[in-house]
Every structure is written in C-alpha cells, then in structure tokens.
Design an enzyme around this catalytic site. Structure first.
Site: not given
Ligand code: ADE
Ligand code: ZN
Length: 329
Positions: A14, A16, A194, A197, A274-275
């Site tokens: 996961h 991005h 997703h 969340e 994630d980010d």
C-alpha cells in the site's frame, strides 16, 4: 528490536507513488517545470503537513502531484522510492499511481507509465527489488470519468496488474463504481479498494461484493464482528498504514490502533507506509512506530511481513523464492 526491524525483509502493498514526493523534489520540479505551488520554501511545505483528516491531506497531495510533468520526473520519483526500499529492506513492492491526477492535466498516460516502469525495471536489475503496478481510480470523480481512464489503461495491461480505488472516501462508496469494477475484471485486472479508512465498515463489505481481493486500510472492520469473522475465514488481506492513520486522525493515538488485535485474531494484517513523504516515514519507521506503541513480539513482527508476502500478487514460485530470504535473514 530496532535492528531486527531494520533487517527484517519487508513487502509493501500500500504505497502511492505520488505520496513519495519529498518536499525537496516538489520544490525542484515546481521550479523546473514552472508549475506554481502555494509554498515558497521547505518550511512552508512542511508546515502544510499538519492534517485534520483525509481531505485536508488530499488537497496538499494533489497540489504536490501537479509538479510531475515529464517522463523523467516520474522516473526520478519512482527511482528515489526504490532506493528507500533498498534502505528499508523492502524486497517487493506493489505500487499505486493515480492516472486521472495526471491525465486531467494533459499529461499523456504513456509518460506516466513509461517513467514509472523504467525505474521499476532498473530497480529489479540493479537492486534486486521486484514490484507490480496498480492504477487507482479517483472515487471523488464520476464512474464515467473512471471508465474513460480505465479504457486508457487497457493498452498498458502488461504493466498494470490491478485496478484500485482511492481519494475522498466518505460519500463515495465502492458501489458507485460497480460497472467500472465489472469492466476492469472482464479485462483481466485484479481488484483492490481503499475501504474503511474514514468511512464505515459497510464500504468494506461493498468492496468485497464488487470483487476486491484486498482491502486497503480496513481499520473500521472491527465495528462488525461478522465482518471480522469473514475477513479471518477468507484470509482477506488488510493493507494497514499506521503512520497515515495517525497523521489523518483516523486513530487518536497509535496505542489505540487495532492492527495488532486483528493480527492476534488471525486476520491477514500487513503494515505499509501509504504516503511516506507526507506521514513521517517509510516502512521501517512504520514498523518501529507499531513496536513502540503496541509492543508486538518478534514473531508477530515477522508475521506482518509473511502476511504481506502471502497477500502479494506474485506467483506461487515467486513467493517461494522470496520466502527463502526470511530464513537467510
Ligand atoms: N490517496 C493517497 N493516499 C490516500 C489515502 N490514504 N486514502 C485515500 N486516498 C489516498
Ligand atoms: Zn492509500
């Protein structure tokens, strides 16, 4: 434990790629491509990284992504992430990108996919790190716009294994994309989404009904015992992102995060970043934060990694080969 975490082989499911844009690269590309951003310097960028919720993050994230223009920008972004993988002992990564974020600005999809895949190929050859690519559809846009993007992706099928769903969750349930998911499946793409969340657990149920084989986040699943049981019995992977959940106030405090409890119940829980450029760290930092807050055992830490291997989109043979690295380590 710190050393155990650092050298533990990890698999990221996961991530991005636009979320790996570090402030230095953002400023550099903004100047090079003459794309104005609402920040003058590194301090101003970093000050903007105090988020109240998912939307307040997405506003900054899309402003940041607007500086990516040339194929070499996508290459440089991806290569920088693959170097982070090396440092974090990530041996395989399944990478999201947001095609619509770029298509909408007039950037041809060939440049985006071309730059990313060039860096992934180099990473395989020079760093020994494997990867797959997942194209995410933006759920705040219409299904029609999503289908248009899907059609542009079809010629790149050999480079893209799955279609995902991301962006503003509340009010944009998976069922809004029923036809798109059916089309993607017909084209032979795997599906992920997703879900759960910020929005409630029914979004997870909907994503599963539409054929998602993994749930990205899934934090809200524990509001339904029946769903937790279903996820357990069917070994549906949850790609959880602790530092992201903390930064976006999904969880008030990592000591309250449910990921270890869900692992102990027998769910296929994984840890991801994630980010990472926005949420304070890559894979090792996420694993360390989980350890500091929840004190899982070494065996449990290893289990997060083995779960990610099981949940990856690699073939049986590729999984067996990577599994050997766990016992060399
Ligand atoms: N796009 C990038 N990061 C995201 C996240 N955490 N949730 C939804 N969409 C995203
Ligand atoms: Zn995400």
């Amino acid at each position: 434990m710190k050393q155990f975490i650092e050298t533990l082989p990890k698999i990221e499911l996961h991530l991005h790629i636009e979320g790996t844009l570090e402030p230095e690269m953002m400023l550099h590309l903004s100047q090079k491509n003459q794309i104005p951003i609402p920040y003058q310097n590194l301090e101003e960028i970093k000050r903007a990284y105090r988020f109240q919720n998912l939307q307040s993050f997405l506003d900054v994230y899309y402003a940041g992504a607007s500086v990516l223009c040339e194929q070499e920008d996508f290459f440089d972004l991806t290569w920088a992430y693959m170097l982070q993988c090396k440092e974090n002992h990530v041996i395989h990564s399944e990478i999201f990108f947001d095609p619509q974020t770029h298509i909408m600005r007039g950037i041809p999809i060939s440049r985006v996919v071309g730059g990313i895949t060039q860096a992934l190929k180099k990473a395989k050859e020079e760093l020994g790190i494997s990867s797959v690519l997942i194209a995410c559809i933006l759920r705040h846009l219409t299904q029609e716009e999503g289908i248009k993007a899907l059609e542009e992706l079809i010629p790149y099928k050999k480079d893209i294994v799955a279609i995902g769903l991301d962006s503003s969750e509340i009010g944009n349930p998976p069922s809004k994309f029923r036809e798109l998911f059916a089309r993607a499946k017909e084209e032979g793409f795997l599906l992920v989404a997703h879900a759960g969340e910020e929005a409630d657990y029914t979004y997870i149920q909907e994503a599963l009904e539409l054929g998602a084989s993994r749930i990205d986040h899934g934090v809200q699943c524990d509001k339904s015992e029946e769903l937790v049981e279903f996820l357990k019995i069917h070994r549906i992977p949850l790609t959880m992102c602790p530092l992201s959940n903390y930064a976006l106030k999904v969880t008030p405090d990592l000591t309250k995060h449910n990921l270890l409890e869900l692992l102990r119940k027998g769910l296929c829980v994984t840890i991801n970043s994630d980010d990472p450029a926005y949420f304070g760290g890559y894979m090792n930092t996420n694993f360390e934060a989980v350890y500091e807050a929840l004190h899982p055992t070494k065996e449990e830490m290893r289990q997060f990694s083995l779960n990610a291997l099981e949940a990856s989109f690699l073939s049986y043979e590729e999984k067996e080969e990577l599994k050997r690295k766990f016992f060399e380590a």
